[in-house]
Design an enzyme around this catalytic site. Structure first.
Site, mmCIF file in Angstrom:
data_model
loop_
_atom_site.group_PDB
_atom_site.id
_atom_site.type_symbol
_atom_site.label_atom_id
_atom_site.label_comp_id
_atom_site.label_asym_id
_atom_site.label_seq_id
_atom_site.Cartn_x
_atom_site.Cartn_y
_atom_site.Cartn_z
ATOM 1 C CG HIS A 154 43.002 51.610 44.021
ATOM 2 N ND1 HIS A 154 43.172 50.285 43.522
ATOM 3 C CD2 HIS A 154 43.036 52.721 43.134
ATOM 4 C CE1 HIS A 154 42.973 50.741 42.352
ATOM 5 N NE2 HIS A 154 42.911 51.900 42.120
ATOM 6 C CG LEU B 100 51.405 35.744 56.288
ATOM 7 C CD1 LEU B 100 51.011 34.306 55.866
ATOM 8 C CD2 LEU B 100 50.359 36.598 56.317
ATOM 9 C CG ASP C 120 42.162 42.645 38.458
ATOM 10 O OD1 ASP C 120 42.210 43.914 38.337
ATOM 11 O OD2 ASP C 120 41.884 42.106 37.350
#
Length: 231
Positions: free
Chosen positions: A29, A123, A12
């Site tokens: 972004h 990962l 956020d």
């Protein structure tokens, strides 16, 4: 120090971060996407095995058309970049959410990303894209109900574990730690079933400024808590 096996993050503050610098939201972004690549590597090096991030919610379609279009262009670029990143870093990628609302070319890119990384052993990176927890639960119920009608599943066999197998996160352990950046104190329809016993960590730091050191702070806070299931 105990390293959480699975960390979920609500990324956020990208737009507010950009606005504070006199830049358009799209700039925030883009910077957030760049930071995500860095944090993925940091998380794996710290011993985190699963990282799940909230990129675009089912509610985000309500944003301005210009911002949504900008995000979709970013996702297209990011997906292509992520294919190379996943290959170079042995990262296994999974997509959560309903892809059918996305453009066909983006759906294909996401499918290629998942397929090309499926055998990687590093990962486990999960991208929540066009994701909403209520939508996920409804879709899971529909699949479960269909299996009951088709005779593949008995009503008596429905348990929490059984239901979890119908969710987008089937086969993945629930998050140990949820991090939300930029000061908001809500879940925003994110992984509500999976977060039942997760520790929450909220920080004022916006996502583009979230660093390895900030991740370390979250893990230290996680370690300071006395985790008692069922309490």
């Amino acid at each position: 120090m105990v390293i959480p096996q699975h960390v979920a993050i609500i990324l956020d503050g990208n737009g507010r971060w950009a606005k504070s610098k006199g830049m358009p939201r799209s700039y925030g972004h883009a910077k957030g996407a760049q930071n995500l690549e860095v944090i993925c590597e940091d998380a794996w090096n710290m011993g985190i095995k699963y990282l799940t991030v909230y990129l675009f919610s089912t509610e985000n379609w309500k944003r301005s058309p210009d911002e949504v279009d900008s995000l979709m262009r970013l996702f297209r670029r990011y997906t292509k970049t992520c294919i190379k990143t996943a290959r170079d870093n042995n990262m296994k990628v999974r997509v959560l959410g309903d892809p059918t609302a996305l453009a066909e070319d983006l759906q294909k890119s996401l499918a290629d990303l998942v397929e090309s990384s499926k055998d990687n052993t590093g990962l486990n990176f999960q991208i929540a894209l066009n994701y909403g927890s209520r939508d996920e639960i409804v879709r899971a119920i529909r699949r479960l109900a269909t299996d009951c009608v088709d005779g593949k599943l008995s009503i008596q066999d429905i348990t929490e574990e059984c239901f979890s197998g119908y969710l987008d996160t089937a086969g993945v352990p629930d998050p140990d730690l949820l991090i939300r950046t930029s000061g908001e104190l809500r879940l925003s329809n994110y992984l509500m079933w999976q977060l039942a016993y997760t520790e929450f960590y909220f920080t004022e730091v916006p996502w583009p400024d979230f660093t390895k050191e900030e991740l370390q702070k979250a893990i230290e806070k996680y370690n300071s808590r006395n985790r008692r299931y069922g309490a």
